[in-house]
Design a protein around this motif. Structure first.
Motif, PDB file in Angstrom:
ATOM      1  N   GLN A 138      34.717  -7.018 -20.281  1.00  0.00           N
ATOM      2  CA  GLN A 138      34.230  -7.381 -21.669  1.00  0.00           C
ATOM      3  C   GLN A 138      33.596  -7.787 -21.200  1.00  0.00           C
ATOM      4  OE1 GLN A 138      36.857  -6.756 -24.735  1.00  0.00           O
ATOM      5  NE2 GLN A 138      37.354  -4.370 -24.301  1.00  0.00           N
ATOM      6  N   LEU A 139      34.013  -9.807 -21.464  1.00  0.00           N
ATOM      7  CA  LEU A 139      32.740 -10.647 -21.163  1.00  0.00           C
ATOM      8  C   LEU A 139      31.907 -10.778 -20.323  1.00  0.00           C
ATOM      9  CD1 LEU A 139      32.700 -13.063 -23.136  1.00  0.00           C
ATOM     10  CD2 LEU A 139      34.214 -14.504 -20.945  1.00  0.00           C
ATOM     11  N   GLY A 140      32.437  -9.919 -18.867  1.00  0.00           N
ATOM     12  CA  GLY A 140      31.435  -9.782 -18.014  1.00  0.00           C
ATOM     13  C   GLY A 140      29.704  -8.728 -18.885  1.00  0.00           C
ATOM     14  N   HIS A 141      30.592  -7.851 -19.097  1.00  0.00           N
ATOM     15  CA  HIS A 141      29.283  -6.449 -19.763  1.00  0.00           C
ATOM     16  C   HIS A 141      28.748  -7.373 -20.949  1.00  0.00           C
ATOM     17  CE1 HIS A 141      31.891  -3.568 -18.934  1.00  0.00           C
ATOM     18  NE2 HIS A 141      31.446  -3.643 -17.666  1.00  0.00           N
ATOM     19  N   GLU A 144      26.175  -9.538 -19.332  1.00  0.00           N
ATOM     20  CA  GLU A 144      24.756  -9.258 -18.806  1.00  0.00           C
ATOM     21  C   GLU A 144      24.080  -8.357 -19.651  1.00  0.00           C
ATOM     22  OE1 GLU A 144      24.558  -5.028 -15.918  1.00  0.00           O
ATOM     23  OE2 GLU A 144      26.579  -5.261 -16.408  1.00  0.00           O
ATOM     24  N   MET A 145      24.553  -8.046 -20.712  1.00  0.00           N
ATOM     25  CA  MET A 145      23.976  -7.894 -22.692  1.00  0.00           C
ATOM     26  C   MET A 145      23.028  -9.136 -22.945  1.00  0.00           C
ATOM     27  SD  MET A 145      26.156  -4.003 -24.542  1.00  0.00           S
ATOM     28  CE  MET A 145      27.549  -5.270 -24.114  1.00  0.00           C
ATOM     29  N   ARG A 146      23.602  -9.602 -22.957  1.00  0.00           N
ATOM     30  CA  ARG A 146      22.563 -11.214 -23.457  1.00  0.00           C
ATOM     31  C   ARG A 146      21.826 -12.313 -21.772  1.00  0.00           C
ATOM     32  NH1 ARG A 146      20.847 -13.780 -26.669  1.00  0.00           N
ATOM     33  NH2 ARG A 146      22.315 -15.589 -27.261  1.00  0.00           N
ATOM     34  N   LEU A 344      27.696  -2.271 -23.073  1.00  0.00           N
ATOM     35  CA  LEU A 344      28.713  -1.353 -21.917  1.00  0.00           C
ATOM     36  C   LEU A 344      30.444  -1.672 -22.497  1.00  0.00           C
ATOM     37  CD1 LEU A 344      26.109  -3.954 -19.551  1.00  0.00           C
ATOM     38  CD2 LEU A 344      26.171  -1.480 -20.042  1.00  0.00           C
ATOM     39  N   ASN A 345      30.479  -1.457 -23.438  1.00  0.00           N
ATOM     40  CA  ASN A 345      31.954  -1.653 -23.873  1.00  0.00           C
ATOM     41  C   ASN A 345      32.440  -1.358 -24.460  1.00  0.00           C
ATOM     42  OD1 ASN A 345      32.106  -3.983 -22.550  1.00  0.00           O
ATOM     43  ND2 ASN A 345      32.139  -5.833 -23.763  1.00  0.00           N
TER      44      ASN A 345
END
Length: 412
Positions: A138-141, A144-146, A344-345
């Protein structure tokens, strides 16, 4: 018939007769009434003496039993006292050496020993480490969105509101002022107020010499601007008096300032002093952490969220997590009507689609599938490039831009 014997014996006035009868095989002496009375007296005396002896023996037995009982009670009390004294001595003194082992009493030897168990890896107690499932994914997503860094906090946050060319102490003071103004206020309004303060002169000495009415006009329309005018004047006075116009370099010193809470203090330590003392949790971090299930139990305020996050989140992420979640909350995970269909989450978030808009936006093809030019191979195997005119393809949309349009349409 009885026959008198030929001889009569007289002894102590007792006449004894020997009678013979054919009915008896042996002769028996006959005692007169006086002899019978004497015999009864003798028997009574012997019985009385026997009773006295029995009473004496019983009294001696009772005294013996009482003595034995008293001795046993004294022995038990002494043994208990010895055991208690041994326990007190063992609790208040250092462990005895092996050479002193024979000196221990039998009572202490019979004491039950405590059983001490150790872990296989050592004597340290293993603490249960809890962490939310799939939090790394979730942190990786979120990263990516930020990745575009186009949220309001990226250009108008506390780190961007200070004057980069000002002296270090003035720059740190401006960071603290921007954090104080940002409470219950959007970044756009805070940035506009800081721009007016910098033009007026944003130093501790300058704010202290400015009257309340002028200072209120400069920071208006930030949230609770009247209270913040008082807090700014009181804080400036304390900083001039105790720190020479600079801000404290410790968390305890920052929290003592009027109008400065734990969130502002942790962010000031990170931005102004480049020291990570904790996680700066504002309303965005508090909301998103509860939505993603990053807390063992749901929390009701940002301070409880900060303590819960710091229990499991690695320390090297404490500085980054505020910037990531604040921008993510400003663009996608909105307070009301979050854009879960663009997140993405959405398949791993336990709160996905619970408070989303009624009409969810369909996920379009990513922009990478809509190129301006593409390569194709002819039948002869040669590569040919075909240029395509730039046209707006309805299947090629920016999810962030489309989400903003959807939000505006829902409001109107």
């Amino acid at each position: 018939m009885f026959l008198r014997s030929s001889c009569l014996l007289q002894r102590e006035h007792v006449w004894c007769f020997r009678m013979t009868s054919p009915y008896f095989s042996q002769s028996m002496p006959v005692v007169t009434r006086r002899a019978e009375k004497l015999a009864s007296c003798t028997a009574a005396a012997s019985l009385l003496s026997g009773r006295r002896d029995a009473d004496a023996r019983s009294s001696v037995a009772i005294k013996t039993e009482e003595e034995e009982t008293r001795v046993s009670q004294q022995t038990a009390s002494l043994s208990t006292l010895d055991g208690t004294q041994d326990l007190l001595q063992l609790a208040t003194t250092q462990p005895k050496l092996e050479s002193d082992a024979p000196l221990l009493s039998s009572q202490s030897r019979r004491r039950r020993k405590l059983k001490v168990e150790y872990d296989e890896g050592g004597s340290q107690v293993k603490m249960e480490h809890w962490e939310p499932p799939a939090w790394k994914t979730q942190l990786g997503h979120i990263r990516e969105m930020r990745s575009s860094r186009d949220a309001p906090v990226d250009s108008m946050g506390a780190k961007k509101c200070c004057d980069a060319e000002a002296p270090a102490n003035v720059r740190r003071f401006q960071v603290l002022v921007s954090l104080m103004l940002s409470s219950q206020t959007k970044d756009q309004v805070t940035a506009a107020a800081m721009q007016k303060l910098r033009a007026h002169g944003c130093t501790a000495e300058k704010l202290l010499s400015t009257d309340d009415k002028t200072l209120g006009k400069l920071i208006y329309p930030v949230g609770f601007w009247r209270n913040k005018v008082k807090f700014l004047k009181m804080t400036a006075a304390m900083l001039v008096k105790d720190y020479g116009g600079d801000i404290p370099d410790s968390l305890e010193g920052l929290v003592r300032l009027p109008g400065v809470g734990p969130k502002m203090a942790h962010l000031a330590m990170d931005i102004a002093w480049d020291q990570v003392s904790g996680i700066g949790v504002d309303t965005h971090v508090h909301r998103i952490s509860n939505r993603l299930g990053w807390l063992r139990k749901p929390t009701k305020n940002p301070e409880a969220t900060r303590k819960a996050l710091q229990e499991w989140l690695p320390r090297d992420l404490w500085s980054e997590i505020n910037w990531l979640l604040v921008g993510f909350g400003q663009q996608v995970c909105l307070p009301t009507n979050p854009l879960c269909s663009l997140c993405l989450n959405q398949y791993s978030c336990p709160s996905a689609h619970q408070s989303s808009p009624a009409k969810l936006l369909k996920v379009r093809s990513p922009p990478s599938l809509c190129p301006d030019a593409f390569e194709a191979k002819t039948e002869s195997g040669q590569e040919t490039v075909f240029n395509v005119e730039k046209k707006e393809d309805p299947q090629c949309v920016n999810p962030i831009t489309q989400g903003r349009k959807l939000k505006r349409n829902i409001k109107h």
